[in-house]
Motif scaffolding. Structure first.
Motif, PDB file in Angstrom:
ATOM      1  N   MET B  65       0.887  -1.176   0.018  1.00  0.00           N
ATOM      2  CA  MET B  65       0.063  -0.217  -0.208  1.00  0.00           C
ATOM      3  C   MET B  65       0.782   1.163  -0.097  1.00  0.00           C
ATOM      4  SD  MET B  65      -2.660   1.189   2.774  1.00  0.00           S
ATOM      5  CE  MET B  65      -3.266   3.143   2.677  1.00  0.00           C
ATOM      6  N   LEU B  66       1.825   1.206   1.013  1.00  0.00           N
ATOM      7  CA  LEU B  66       2.782   2.203   0.950  1.00  0.00           C
ATOM      8  C   LEU B  66       3.372   2.590  -0.280  1.00  0.00           C
ATOM      9  CD1 LEU B  66       4.080   4.664   2.398  1.00  0.00           C
ATOM     10  CD2 LEU B  66       5.929   3.055   3.400  1.00  0.00           C
ATOM     11  N   GLN B  67       4.095   1.433  -0.839  1.00  0.00           N
ATOM     12  CA  GLN B  67       4.619   1.722  -2.256  1.00  0.00           C
ATOM     13  C   GLN B  67       3.724   2.252  -3.287  1.00  0.00           C
ATOM     14  OE1 GLN B  67       6.046  -2.374  -2.288  1.00  0.00           O
ATOM     15  NE2 GLN B  67       8.163  -1.891  -1.304  1.00  0.00           N
ATOM     16  N   GLU B  68       2.395   1.823  -3.315  1.00  0.00           N
ATOM     17  CA  GLU B  68       1.400   2.355  -4.300  1.00  0.00           C
ATOM     18  C   GLU B  68       1.245   3.732  -4.032  1.00  0.00           C
ATOM     19  OE1 GLU B  68      -1.124   1.162  -6.509  1.00  0.00           O
ATOM     20  OE2 GLU B  68       0.086  -1.040  -6.771  1.00  0.00           O
ATOM     21  N   LEU B  69       1.074   4.320  -2.841  1.00  0.00           N
ATOM     22  CA  LEU B  69       0.738   5.571  -2.642  1.00  0.00           C
ATOM     23  C   LEU B  69       2.164   6.369  -3.162  1.00  0.00           C
ATOM     24  CD1 LEU B  69      -0.574   5.425   0.921  1.00  0.00           C
ATOM     25  CD2 LEU B  69      -1.841   6.286  -1.013  1.00  0.00           C
ATOM     26  N   ARG B  70       3.421   6.046  -2.680  1.00  0.00           N
ATOM     27  CA  ARG B  70       4.499   6.512  -3.069  1.00  0.00           C
ATOM     28  C   ARG B  70       4.720   6.871  -4.676  1.00  0.00           C
ATOM     29  NH1 ARG B  70       3.523   8.566   1.122  1.00  0.00           N
ATOM     30  NH2 ARG B  70       4.739   8.473   3.041  1.00  0.00           N
ATOM     31  N   GLY B  71       4.373   5.579  -5.187  1.00  0.00           N
ATOM     32  CA  GLY B  71       4.308   5.641  -6.624  1.00  0.00           C
ATOM     33  C   GLY B  71       3.394   6.563  -7.482  1.00  0.00           C
ATOM     34  N   ALA B  72       2.236   6.736  -6.929  1.00  0.00           N
ATOM     35  CA  ALA B  72       1.505   7.685  -7.336  1.00  0.00           C
ATOM     36  C   ALA B  72       1.738   9.134  -6.792  1.00  0.00           C
ATOM     37  CB  ALA B  72       0.023   7.144  -7.049  1.00  0.00           C
ATOM     38  N   GLY B  73       2.683   9.414  -6.336  1.00  0.00           N
ATOM     39  CA  GLY B  73       3.150  10.726  -5.909  1.00  0.00           C
ATOM     40  C   GLY B  73       2.355  11.091  -4.755  1.00  0.00           C
ATOM     41  N   ASN B  74       1.656  10.191  -3.929  1.00  0.00           N
ATOM     42  CA  ASN B  74       0.962  10.848  -2.782  1.00  0.00           C
ATOM     43  C   ASN B  74       1.954  10.427  -1.393  1.00  0.00           C
ATOM     44  OD1 ASN B  74      -0.612  10.723  -0.111  1.00  0.00           O
ATOM     45  ND2 ASN B  74      -2.215  10.217  -1.691  1.00  0.00           N
ATOM     46  N   GLU B  75       2.172  11.909  -0.753  1.00  0.00           N
ATOM     47  CA  GLU B  75       3.198  11.627   0.212  1.00  0.00           C
ATOM     48  C   GLU B  75       2.585  11.954   1.543  1.00  0.00           C
ATOM     49  OE1 GLU B  75       6.540  11.559  -0.137  1.00  0.00           O
ATOM     50  OE2 GLU B  75       6.264  11.357  -2.260  1.00  0.00           O
ATOM     51  N   VAL B  76       1.279  11.010   1.847  1.00  0.00           N
ATOM     52  CA  VAL B  76       0.553  11.254   3.261  1.00  0.00           C
ATOM     53  C   VAL B  76       1.650  10.656   4.257  1.00  0.00           C
ATOM     54  CG1 VAL B  76      -0.779   8.945   2.584  1.00  0.00           C
ATOM     55  CG2 VAL B  76      -1.517  10.593   4.185  1.00  0.00           C
ATOM     56  N   LYS B  77       1.521  11.270   5.300  1.00  0.00           N
ATOM     57  CA  LYS B  77       2.331  10.673   6.504  1.00  0.00           C
ATOM     58  C   LYS B  77       1.843   9.248   6.635  1.00  0.00           C
ATOM     59  CE  LYS B  77       2.969  15.347   8.207  1.00  0.00           C
ATOM     60  NZ  LYS B  77       4.115  15.676   7.759  1.00  0.00           N
ATOM     61  N   PHE B  78       2.790   8.337   6.737  1.00  0.00           N
ATOM     62  CA  PHE B  78       2.494   6.952   6.947  1.00  0.00           C
ATOM     63  C   PHE B  78       3.277   6.242   7.946  1.00  0.00           C
ATOM     64  CE2 PHE B  78       2.058   2.704   5.682  1.00  0.00           C
ATOM     65  CZ  PHE B  78       0.883   2.610   4.822  1.00  0.00           C
ATOM     66  N   GLY B  79       2.802   5.439   8.901  1.00  0.00           N
ATOM     67  CA  GLY B  79       3.509   4.707  10.063  1.00  0.00           C
ATOM     68  C   GLY B  79       3.029   3.465  10.178  1.00  0.00           C
ATOM     69  N   PHE B  80       3.584   2.398  10.519  1.00  0.00           N
ATOM     70  CA  PHE B  80       3.351   0.837  10.686  1.00  0.00           C
ATOM     71  C   PHE B  80       3.096   0.832  12.030  1.00  0.00           C
ATOM     72  CE2 PHE B  80       5.338   0.323   6.470  1.00  0.00           C
ATOM     73  CZ  PHE B  80       4.406  -0.129   6.014  1.00  0.00           C
ATOM     74  N   VAL B  81       1.901  -0.252  12.319  1.00  0.00           N
ATOM     75  CA  VAL B  81       1.602  -0.688  13.763  1.00  0.00           C
ATOM     76  C   VAL B  81       1.634  -2.115  13.399  1.00  0.00           C
ATOM     77  CG1 VAL B  81       0.172  -0.805  15.340  1.00  0.00           C
ATOM     78  CG2 VAL B  81       0.326   1.245  14.217  1.00  0.00           C
ATOM     79  N   THR B  82       2.596  -2.971  13.941  1.00  0.00           N
ATOM     80  CA  THR B  82       2.751  -4.101  13.572  1.00  0.00           C
ATOM     81  C   THR B  82       3.322  -5.138  14.694  1.00  0.00           C
ATOM     82  OG1 THR B  82       3.695  -5.683  11.943  1.00  0.00           O
ATOM     83  CG2 THR B  82       4.844  -3.864  12.632  1.00  0.00           C
ATOM     84  N   SER B  83       2.903  -6.575  14.617  1.00  0.00           N
ATOM     85  CA  SER B  83       3.395  -7.554  15.709  1.00  0.00           C
ATOM     86  C   SER B  83       4.817  -8.026  15.375  1.00  0.00           C
ATOM     87  CB  SER B  83       2.571  -8.701  15.668  1.00  0.00           C
ATOM     88  OG  SER B  83       2.437  -9.173  14.418  1.00  0.00           O
ATOM     89  N   GLU B  84       5.368  -7.581  14.225  1.00  0.00           N
ATOM     90  CA  GLU B  84       6.762  -7.891  14.101  1.00  0.00           C
ATOM     91  C   GLU B  84       7.669  -6.577  13.672  1.00  0.00           C
ATOM     92  OE1 GLU B  84       7.767 -11.526  11.681  1.00  0.00           O
ATOM     93  OE2 GLU B  84       5.516 -11.051  10.955  1.00  0.00           O
ATOM     94  N   GLY B  85       8.729  -6.475  14.346  1.00  0.00           N
ATOM     95  CA  GLY B  85       9.316  -5.265  14.469  1.00  0.00           C
ATOM     96  C   GLY B  85      10.696  -5.470  14.272  1.00  0.00           C
ATOM     97  N   THR B  86      11.123  -6.491  13.191  1.00  0.00           N
ATOM     98  CA  THR B  86      12.676  -6.506  13.037  1.00  0.00           C
ATOM     99  C   THR B  86      13.387  -5.329  12.544  1.00  0.00           C
ATOM    100  OG1 THR B  86      12.330  -7.630  10.822  1.00  0.00           O
ATOM    101  CG2 THR B  86      12.328  -9.052  12.447  1.00  0.00           C
ATOM    102  N   ALA B  87      14.812  -5.413  12.749  1.00  0.00           N
ATOM    103  CA  ALA B  87      15.582  -4.231  12.374  1.00  0.00           C
ATOM    104  C   ALA B  87      15.355  -4.278  10.384  1.00  0.00           C
ATOM    105  CB  ALA B  87      17.013  -4.584  12.537  1.00  0.00           C
ATOM    106  N   GLU B  88      15.411  -5.393   9.868  1.00  0.00           N
ATOM    107  CA  GLU B  88      15.026  -5.521   8.534  1.00  0.00           C
ATOM    108  C   GLU B  88      13.852  -4.814   8.100  1.00  0.00           C
ATOM    109  OE1 GLU B  88      15.074  -9.420   7.175  1.00  0.00           O
ATOM    110  OE2 GLU B  88      14.803  -8.876   5.002  1.00  0.00           O
ATOM    111  N   MET B  89      12.694  -5.196   8.868  1.00  0.00           N
ATOM    112  CA  MET B  89      11.296  -4.502   8.440  1.00  0.00           C
ATOM    113  C   MET B  89      11.338  -3.183   8.574  1.00  0.00           C
ATOM    114  SD  MET B  89       8.730  -7.423  10.188  1.00  0.00           S
ATOM    115  CE  MET B  89       7.230  -6.568   9.769  1.00  0.00           C
ATOM    116  N   HIS B  90      11.969  -2.674   9.583  1.00  0.00           N
ATOM    117  CA  HIS B  90      11.990  -1.215   9.885  1.00  0.00           C
ATOM    118  C   HIS B  90      12.719  -0.789   8.907  1.00  0.00           C
ATOM    119  CE1 HIS B  90      13.285   2.474  12.213  1.00  0.00           C
ATOM    120  NE2 HIS B  90      12.356   2.126  12.912  1.00  0.00           N
TER     121      HIS B  90
END
Lengths: 169, 122
Positions: B65-90
């Motif tokens: 979803m985030l990639q779609e938004l940015r690909g379409a030029g939408n710069e809405v502020k975006f944060g993840f809330v997720t059960s996994e928070g590895t350094a790689e995902m971050h």
């Protein structure tokens, strides 16, 4: 963390599961006094949220199980309902809540077990009722815990010993 | 201000709303979506100031979803809330244009710390 081999023994997973459940109790559930009661022989005829953690070195299922009434009370707490209102919740909402509970604690278990296997991936949570029939390749252990406020749950860890044996070979 | 919560779990959307309220953001309007595709539709309909999004979801996940938004030029502020928070995902999240990643279970303090700078600046 105990000295057991997490690829072959459920103990370390149960330990991590108990810690992650206590964290969930004080944060998301806003309860106090979460404590481990002790080992248990089986999950009994309970409803449980199950989720897989699979990595290069191990394949494990963990679960948080409870009586149908306690599952509804937990769900109601998450939906900000009192215990009486919670008993009227649709089954789908209760399953959603219990699935999310085990999903959250699985994230905590994954981070706690990452030093053992950094390749761990979470599966999708699912909710089932009844007793899990084990097979020879599985080792299962149970721990009874009180989330606080008398909400008793059974924590379950099921380890696939063949996966670990194959990984070690 | 308007906040879009994207999560396939109804109970998690309820928990996020409760935590927003506890963190002092209860005066904001909240819109909900059950997956990334629905999230894109809600962004187009409601132009939120912030999107709080789960990572693993059916149909379209959070990073897609985030990639779609940015690909379409939408710069809405975006944060993840997720059960996994590895350094790689971050790292993946930040590279895609996310502002933060909150790991479940979270507290109102976690929300206040991550969201205050974002919503004040909005």
């Amino acid at each position: 963390m105990s000295e057991s081999d997490p690829g072959m023994e459920p103990g370390p997973w149960l330990e991590a599961l108990a810690e992650a459940t206590a964290e969930l109790s004080t944060t998301t559930l806003e309860l106090e006094g979460c404590k481990v009661i002790g080992p248990r022989r089986s999950e009994g005829d309970l409803s449980g949220g199950y989720i897989a953690l699979i990595g290069d070195k191990c394949s494990v299922q963990i679960a948080v199980a409870a009586s149908p009434e306690t599952c509804r009370t937990i769900a109601g707490r998450l939906f900000e309902m009192d215990a009486e209102e919670a008993q009227e919740l649709p089954d789908g909402d209760v399953a959603d809540a219990i699935g999310e509970v085990v999903n959250i604690v699985a994230g905590g278990v994954k981070s706690r077990m990452a030093p053992y296997d950094a390749t761990l991936q979470l599966g999708l949570p699912f909710v089932i009722e009844g007793v899990i029939e084990s097979t020879k390749r599985l080792r299962t252990e149970y721990l009874e815990a009180d989330l606080g406020g008398g909400m008793q749950v059974v924590l379950v860890a099921i380890v696939d010993t063949r996966h670990a044996a194959n990984a070690a070979a | 201000m308007k906040i879009l919560i994207v999560d396939d779990s109804k109970v998690m959307r309820s928990i996020v709303k409760r935590t927003l309220r506890q963190a002092g953001f209860g005066n904001h309007d909240v819109v909900e979506a059950g997956n990334g595709s629905e999230g894109l539709e809600r962004v187009a309909e409601h132009t939120p100031d912030l999107v709080l999004c789960d990572w693993n979801m059916p149909e379209m996940n959070g990073i897609e979803m985030l990639q779609e938004l940015r690909g379409a030029g939408n710069e809405v502020k975006f944060g993840f809330v997720t059960s996994e928070g590895t350094a790689e995902m971050h790292q993946v999240a930040m590279d895609a244009g996310a502002l933060f990643l909150i790991t479940k279970p979270f507290t109102a303090d976690d929300f206040e710390e991550k969201l205050s700078p974002v919503l004040v600046a909005a």
